[in-house]
Write a protein that holds these residues in place. Structure first.
Motif, mmCIF file in Angstrom:
data_model
loop_
_atom_site.group_PDB
_atom_site.id
_atom_site.type_symbol
_atom_site.label_atom_id
_atom_site.label_comp_id
_atom_site.label_asym_id
_atom_site.label_seq_id
_atom_site.Cartn_x
_atom_site.Cartn_y
_atom_site.Cartn_z
ATOM 1 N N ALA A 80 0.886 -1.344 -0.005
ATOM 2 C CA ALA A 80 -0.164 -0.161 -0.175
ATOM 3 C C ALA A 80 1.027 1.242 -0.148
ATOM 4 O O ALA A 80 0.672 2.163 -0.714
ATOM 5 C CB ALA A 80 -0.975 -0.065 1.145
ATOM 6 N N ALA A 81 1.752 1.417 1.099
ATOM 7 C CA ALA A 81 2.725 2.637 1.067
ATOM 8 C C ALA A 81 3.369 2.541 -0.517
ATOM 9 O O ALA A 81 3.675 3.865 -0.876
ATOM 10 C CB ALA A 81 3.685 2.374 2.321
ATOM 11 N N MET A 82 3.894 1.414 -1.020
ATOM 12 C CA MET A 82 4.875 1.456 -1.999
ATOM 13 C C MET A 82 3.863 2.209 -3.059
ATOM 14 O O MET A 82 4.372 3.038 -3.985
ATOM 15 C CB MET A 82 5.111 0.107 -2.290
ATOM 16 N N GLY A 83 2.677 1.829 -3.193
ATOM 17 C CA GLY A 83 1.853 2.183 -4.457
ATOM 18 C C GLY A 83 1.367 3.531 -4.257
ATOM 19 O O GLY A 83 1.559 4.253 -5.221
ATOM 20 N N MET A 84 1.196 3.914 -2.938
ATOM 21 C CA MET A 84 1.068 5.546 -2.758
ATOM 22 C C MET A 84 2.259 6.317 -3.091
ATOM 23 O O MET A 84 1.868 7.505 -3.706
ATOM 24 C CB MET A 84 0.746 5.717 -1.424
ATOM 25 N N SER A 85 3.501 5.878 -2.814
ATOM 26 C CA SER A 85 4.468 6.660 -3.398
ATOM 27 C C SER A 85 4.675 6.618 -4.736
ATOM 28 O O SER A 85 4.856 7.686 -5.255
ATOM 29 C CB SER A 85 5.924 5.875 -2.762
ATOM 30 N N VAL A 86 4.247 5.619 -5.406
ATOM 31 C CA VAL A 86 4.271 5.664 -6.947
ATOM 32 C C VAL A 86 3.375 6.698 -7.509
ATOM 33 O O VAL A 86 3.694 7.227 -8.495
ATOM 34 C CB VAL A 86 4.073 4.090 -7.566
ATOM 35 N N PHE A 129 10.272 9.336 -1.670
ATOM 36 C CA PHE A 129 11.365 8.501 -2.139
ATOM 37 C C PHE A 129 11.679 7.665 -0.793
ATOM 38 O O PHE A 129 11.945 6.481 -0.844
ATOM 39 C CB PHE A 129 12.519 9.405 -2.445
ATOM 40 N N VAL A 130 11.768 8.302 0.242
ATOM 41 C CA VAL A 130 12.214 7.649 1.558
ATOM 42 C C VAL A 130 11.181 6.361 1.652
ATOM 43 O O VAL A 130 11.613 5.244 2.278
ATOM 44 C CB VAL A 130 12.376 8.509 2.883
ATOM 45 N N LEU A 131 10.097 6.832 1.748
ATOM 46 C CA LEU A 131 8.667 5.712 1.845
ATOM 47 C C LEU A 131 8.943 4.606 0.926
ATOM 48 O O LEU A 131 8.938 3.622 1.237
ATOM 49 C CB LEU A 131 7.430 6.385 1.690
ATOM 50 N N SER A 135 2.309 8.442 3.681
ATOM 51 C CA SER A 135 2.133 8.381 1.997
ATOM 52 C C SER A 135 0.852 8.816 1.809
ATOM 53 O O SER A 135 1.000 9.702 0.853
ATOM 54 C CB SER A 135 2.573 6.975 1.590
ATOM 55 N N LEU A 136 0.076 8.678 2.219
ATOM 56 C CA LEU A 136 -1.380 9.154 1.870
ATOM 57 C C LEU A 136 -1.667 10.683 2.212
ATOM 58 O O LEU A 136 -1.938 11.434 1.101
ATOM 59 C CB LEU A 136 -2.468 8.358 2.898
ATOM 60 N N ALA A 137 -1.208 11.071 3.378
ATOM 61 C CA ALA A 137 -0.985 12.747 3.379
ATOM 62 C C ALA A 137 -0.029 13.141 2.548
ATOM 63 O O ALA A 137 -0.668 14.270 1.817
ATOM 64 C CB ALA A 137 -0.591 12.855 5.095
ATOM 65 N N TRP A 138 0.962 12.708 2.329
ATOM 66 C CA TRP A 138 1.983 13.406 1.421
ATOM 67 C C TRP A 138 1.333 13.493 -0.088
ATOM 68 O O TRP A 138 1.553 14.365 -0.790
ATOM 69 C CB TRP A 138 3.155 12.706 1.416
ATOM 70 N N LEU A 139 0.662 12.444 -0.352
ATOM 71 C CA LEU A 139 -0.021 12.473 -1.671
ATOM 72 C C LEU A 139 -1.076 13.429 -1.834
ATOM 73 O O LEU A 139 -1.178 14.105 -2.869
ATOM 74 C CB LEU A 139 -0.784 10.893 -1.949
ATOM 75 N N LEU A 140 -1.741 13.572 -0.883
ATOM 76 C CA LEU A 140 -2.754 14.674 -0.835
ATOM 77 C C LEU A 140 -2.142 16.106 -0.905
ATOM 78 O O LEU A 140 -2.614 16.839 -1.585
ATOM 79 C CB LEU A 140 -3.788 14.646 0.398
ATOM 80 N N ILE A 141 -1.134 16.008 -0.078
ATOM 81 C CA ILE A 141 -0.386 17.435 -0.033
ATOM 82 C C ILE A 141 0.179 17.894 -1.609
ATOM 83 O O ILE A 141 0.009 19.165 -1.960
ATOM 84 C CB ILE A 141 0.592 17.450 0.916
ATOM 85 N N GLY A 159 -3.189 24.357 2.615
ATOM 86 C CA GLY A 159 -4.305 24.018 3.423
ATOM 87 C C GLY A 159 -4.469 22.574 3.799
ATOM 88 O O GLY A 159 -4.612 22.363 5.050
ATOM 89 N N ILE A 160 -4.034 21.709 2.982
ATOM 90 C CA ILE A 160 -4.162 20.249 3.239
ATOM 91 C C ILE A 160 -2.954 20.059 4.122
ATOM 92 O O ILE A 160 -3.131 19.120 4.943
ATOM 93 C CB ILE A 160 -3.957 19.593 1.736
#
Lengths: 242, 434
Positions: B187-193, B230-232, B351-357, B370-371
């Motif tokens: 899941a984390a890998m997919g979100m970073s991708v 990248f770190v994730l 990773s989810l939060a970073w994706l949204l940001i 804001g996000i």
């Protein structure tokens, strides 16, 4: 007869020879997998046959220019859902040969034959009426219309036309997960009570190794019970892991 | 065949998407090039695995003040070859209680995904031979990077089935650990991708490296996605590869050898091969996603535009291979509950939060800011809620924590000395079980 249908389909539709060959091979793979799912005596073999079927369907998706669907099919169904099935099979220790003769519901066998017959008639009727089952490209509008990629078109459809359905599905899944967690999670008090009551036989967790040298749970009346308890429990434990 | 689709994409960018099966036919030249590409990629991967095993053994020996392999060939270079030949000629064992079909199938389910992932890695630029242009990668399907995720999802089967089909308990434990671990980190890998895909605007690996190729370094996704993905991703793929410090699946001290305990001979060699091949291909994927792939300054020498990108690519991959060896030498193995805590409680939310940001900043600065503020506020709230919950838990009950060995409450009352049965009783228990 099948060959005749295929040839007729090539002549009457936009399908070409590579299309038809791909379709035939993928369809054979799907059928072999599907038969394997229902005929395997071992649940793990059934699950693996299901993966084969899913792969065949993914190939058909690629053949229909729906690459995104194909790869998502592999990621979600083959990569997550069947893995989950296998997890359950391994954890619950039902990975033994099943007795196929057993009939949990009375009358299910005749009913199954009737339903299969109805489905077969339906499929054959559709086959006779249409030619869109032999690898011809998309019938309901092109998957790559207007020179845009399939991913682009799919994304646009999901996030504009079908946004509400998409979000509702997402909400439904979240509700399902929360519900599953609530159902699976017992209140802590109950857990403690059960731990006190249950004897050492409670070992379905599947981890055979950590049962080795540890004191058993629930021997609340003293250590004297431990050796006899362990001896009584040992053979049963060995069986559970077979 | 994805290779064909890729070649079509050069003739016309969308040709591949509209006609994956090449109904209109391909020339013999295209066929020859595709076959050559597949063979070269296969051979290069196998040779690089030989070198990687030697490299790992040498570097780790150096870090531990040993000499390492030094007998076969110059600097011990042929040691891996010798080991491979030895494994090939060893007796092939099939355990008595094994499920023979699945047992034989499992090594290939590990190896094939490892090979397939490499097909989408761009190793160089674009070359032209007698009027035909070719990308230096085996295939460039429009769903490129998703193929990596799909194949790493399939790789779970190899490990899982190997452990199950062996019909013995240590492999089963190893494989259950391994598959749980791989699923948790996917899941984390997919979100970073997905973060990278958002920035690049395409799923194709060629498209991703082209989106990074404006200026050296600052245009790389490492900078543009803000380092965190990248770190994730690096942590997630280390877990996915089951490299140390995430090698619980084959923890030698606990599980003998994990899922491949019962394997011998060439089948064991296949697992070994797949493991190292995965390390190489995943390093290549990191380079592709975050470090511009073959991107780098090219000197003004004739034909440098062909080989210089390849050298840049190899150099970047080498750095990551070294980092993996370094991890193995420097970091102790994690405990299983620590592994799951990192995966589910830190990597996935982050990773989810970073994706949204990142998505917010792609719209405009206000949305992004804001996000970011909302994410920080929400996570603070969550952490506080968890700590309150934990305090309450520790006051009211002693529910066993995953990974801790809690003695039954009754034994506590009798005093700690009697909590563990004497040694002879425990050994008796073991005999009864076997």
């Amino acid at each position: 007869m099948t060959a005749a249908i295929v040839l007729a389909a090539v002549q009457t539709s936009r399908a070409t020879i590579p299309d038809v060959i791909t379709f035939a091979v993928a369809a054979a793979v799907i059928l072999v997998g599907a038969l394997g799912v229902v005929t395997s005596a071992n649940p793990v073999h059934s699950a693996l046959s299901l993966v084969l079927t899913l792969f065949g369907v993914a190939v058909l998706f690629i053949e229909q220019d729906a690459q995104f669907l194909a790869v998502v099919q592999v990621i979600v169904y083959a990569g997550a859902i069947v893995v989950l099935f296998l997890f359950v099979i391994m954890y619950l220790g039902v990975d033994r040969r099943e007795n196929i003769e057993a009939e949990p519901l009375r009358g299910q066998r005749p009913l199954a034959f009737v339903l299969v017959a109805i489905a077969l008639v339906g499929i054959l009727a559709m086959l006779a009426a249409a030619h869109w089952v032999t690898g011809a490209h998309a019938v309901a509008g092109s998957t790559t219309a207007g020179g845009k990629s399939n991913v682009y078109l799919l994304g646009k459809a999901v996030f504009t036309t079908y946004l509400f359905a998409f979000e509702a599905t997402a909400a439904l899944l979240v509700v399902a997960i929360v519900g599953a967690v609530m159902l699976a999670r017992r209140p802590t008090n109950e857990l403690e009570d059960e731990e006190l009551e249950s004897a050492a036989g409670d070992d379905e967790s599947g981890s055979g190794a950590d049962a080795g040298g540890l004191p058993r749970h629930g021997d609340s009346d003293g250590v004297d019970d431990v050796p006899s308890d362990a001896a009584a429990n040992a053979p049963a434990h060995g069986e559970a892991r077979s | 065949m994805p290779g064909l689709a890729m070649l079509g994409s050069l003739v016309h960018p969308l040709f591949a998407q509209g006609d994956p099966l090449f109904d209109n036919g391909v020339g013999w030249f295209v066929w020859v090039v595709v076959v050559i590409k597949v063979l070269v990629a296969f051979a290069v991967l196998l040779v690089s695995v030989l070198l990687m095993i030697w490299f790992e053994r040498k570097v780790i020996s150096d870090m531990q003040s040993r000499i390492g392999p030094n007998r076969a060939g110059p600097w011990g270079l042929l040691q891996t070859m010798a080991d491979g030949i030895k494994l090939f000629f060893k007796e092939d064992l099939l355990p008595d209680r094994a499920d023979s079909v699945v047992f034989k199938l499992a090594p290939y389910l590990s190896l094939v995904p490892a090979l397939l992932i490499f097909t989408v890695v761009p190793v160089g630029g674009v070359i032209t031979i007698s009027g035909h242009t070719f990308e230096l990668q085996v295939a460039d399907p429009p769903i490129g990077i998703l193929l990596v995720l799909a194949m790493s999802a399939i790789a779970v089967y190899g490990v899982m089935l190997a452990g199950w089909s062996s019909g013995s308990k240590y492999p089963l434990l190893g494989s259950v650990r391994a598959s749980a671990q791989m699923i948790s980190y996917e899941a984390a890998m997919g979100m970073s991708v997905v973060t990278v895909v958002l920035i690049a605007g395409t799923l194709s690996t060629r498209g991703i490296i082209e989106a990074q190729s404006h200026t050296f370094f600052t245009s790389w996704n490492l900078i543009r996605t803000g380092v965190v993905p990248f770190v994730l991703f690096l942590i997630a793929i280390t877990a996915e590869l089951q490299r140390p410090p995430f090698d619980l699946a084959e923890a030698d001290t606990e599980l003998v050898g994990g899922f491949h305990t019962e394997y011998a001979s060439i089948r064991f060699a296949l697992f070994f091969l797949a493991e190292f091949m995965n390390t190489i291909t995943m390093s290549a994927i990191v380079v592709t996603l975050f470090f511009g792939g073959p991107d780098g300054p090219i000197p003004h020498i004739p034909s440098a535009t062909i080989w210089m990108p390849i050298i840049w690519f190899l150099a970047k991959v080498m750095v990551f291979l070294f980092i993996y060896v370094w991890f193995r030498a420097a970091l102790p193995r994690l405990r299983y509950d620590q592994l799951m805590t990192i995966g589910w409680k830190y990597l996935i939310p982050l990773s989810l939060a970073w994706l949204l940001i990142v998505a917010g900043f792609l719209v405009d600065g206000w949305w992004g800011g804001g996000i970011a503020v909302a994410a920080v506020a929400l996570s603070t709230l969550l952490v506080r809620a968890f700590s309150i919950g934990k305090e309450r838990d520790s006051e009211s009950s002693n529910v066993p924590v995953l990974g801790s060995r809690v003695a039954p409450p009754g034994l506590h009352a009798l005093g700690t000395s009697s909590a563990v049965p004497p040694e002879d009783e425990r050994s008796g228990h073991d005999e009864g079980k076997s």
